[in-house]
Design an enzyme around this catalytic site. Sequence first.
Site, PDB file in Angstrom:
ATOM      1  CD  GLU A  89      -2.777   1.394   2.407  1.00 56.00           C
ATOM      2  OE1 GLU A  89      -2.829   0.460   3.234  1.00 56.00           O
ATOM      3  OE2 GLU A  89      -3.504   2.410   2.456  1.00 56.00           O
ATOM      4  CG  ASN A 122      -5.175   5.062   0.915  1.00 58.86           C
ATOM      5  OD1 ASN A 122      -5.986   4.305   1.434  1.00 58.86           O
ATOM      6  ND2 ASN A 122      -3.865   4.912   1.078  1.00 58.86           N
ATOM      7  CD  GLU A 155      -5.940   0.526   0.496  1.00 59.46           C
ATOM      8  OE1 GLU A 155      -6.076   1.241   1.512  1.00 59.46           O
ATOM      9  OE2 GLU A 155      -5.189  -0.465   0.453  1.00 59.46           O
ATOM     10  CG  ASP A 174      -8.468   1.874   3.593  1.00 59.70           C
ATOM     11  OD1 ASP A 174      -8.081   0.903   4.263  1.00 59.70           O
ATOM     12  OD2 ASP A 174      -7.760   2.876   3.381  1.00 59.70           O
ATOM     13  CD  GLU A 180      -6.932  -0.979   7.242  1.00 55.29           C
ATOM     14  OE1 GLU A 180      -7.397  -0.518   8.298  1.00 55.29           O
ATOM     15  OE2 GLU A 180      -6.987  -0.400   6.157  1.00 55.29           O
TER      16      GLU A 180
END
Length: 240
Positions: free
Chosen positions: A19, A77, A109, A139, A196
């Site tokens: 990520e 993101n 995300e 997310d 996560e």
Amino acid sequence: MPYYQPKIDIRHGEVKGVEALARWLHPEHGVISPAFFIPQLENQPLIDTFTEYLLHKVTHDLKQWLKAELTISVSANLSAARLGQKGLLEFLDGLCLAQEVPTDRLVFEVTETMLMGHLASSIGTLTRMRLKGFGLAMDDYGIGYSSIQQLSRCPFTELKIDREFVHGAASQVSKRIILESSIQMGRRLGVLTVAEGVETHEDWLLLAELGCDMAQGYYIAKPMPAQELTGWLQHYRPRR
Ligand code: G
Ligand code: MN
């Protein structure tokens, strides 16, 4: 500049992706987290330049990794504002063409809370992105109280369970219930489940037991600059 944090397949131990996390290297204050500068940028045109710069860097780095036969995908993101903007799809498509990276190596995300606030207006864009081959992740899942009906309408490929319900879930019943049901729901919806904030061996073992697909967190690796990640990927040996 983006830092990258690895995402590991829990069953086989391989690195599936990373990520991209925005970090600002301040000359005096060192590394600054996006929590301190994204909100200031969000309602200004600057966020566009910022996101565009970040995505250029991300696709550039991805291209180097693919060339080196490090077959990973990269997640980035996206904000609600960005998702709602005209020309986003054309921009992303053009970027992949220019950098010669396949669209299915990129995952975008979107946070659950953000999405639920803009569901009707976002669904068209998300569907078109999915049709182009991009992966889509929900997310910080678990804090937005979205219904299974809302979730099933979104063309997601990954469900990222918020770290709030991951670290410490082995010893806290309420966390464990949310974690367990999120994993089950992800599986029923046919999407990959990602935890996560995996910080300990105990967190990892519970996720393996519950059948979660992937893990991301300090237990595996902290976010790091592109060059450092290249070395990390080359030396990484699967953990179990
Ligand atoms: O909202 P999102 O899930 O994208 O947040 C990622 C943030 O979480 C990053 O800023 C990253 O530094 C932080 N982070 C990554 N792994 C861990 C972890 O294992 N524990 C905690 N507390 N934070 C983490
Ligand atoms: Mn994220």
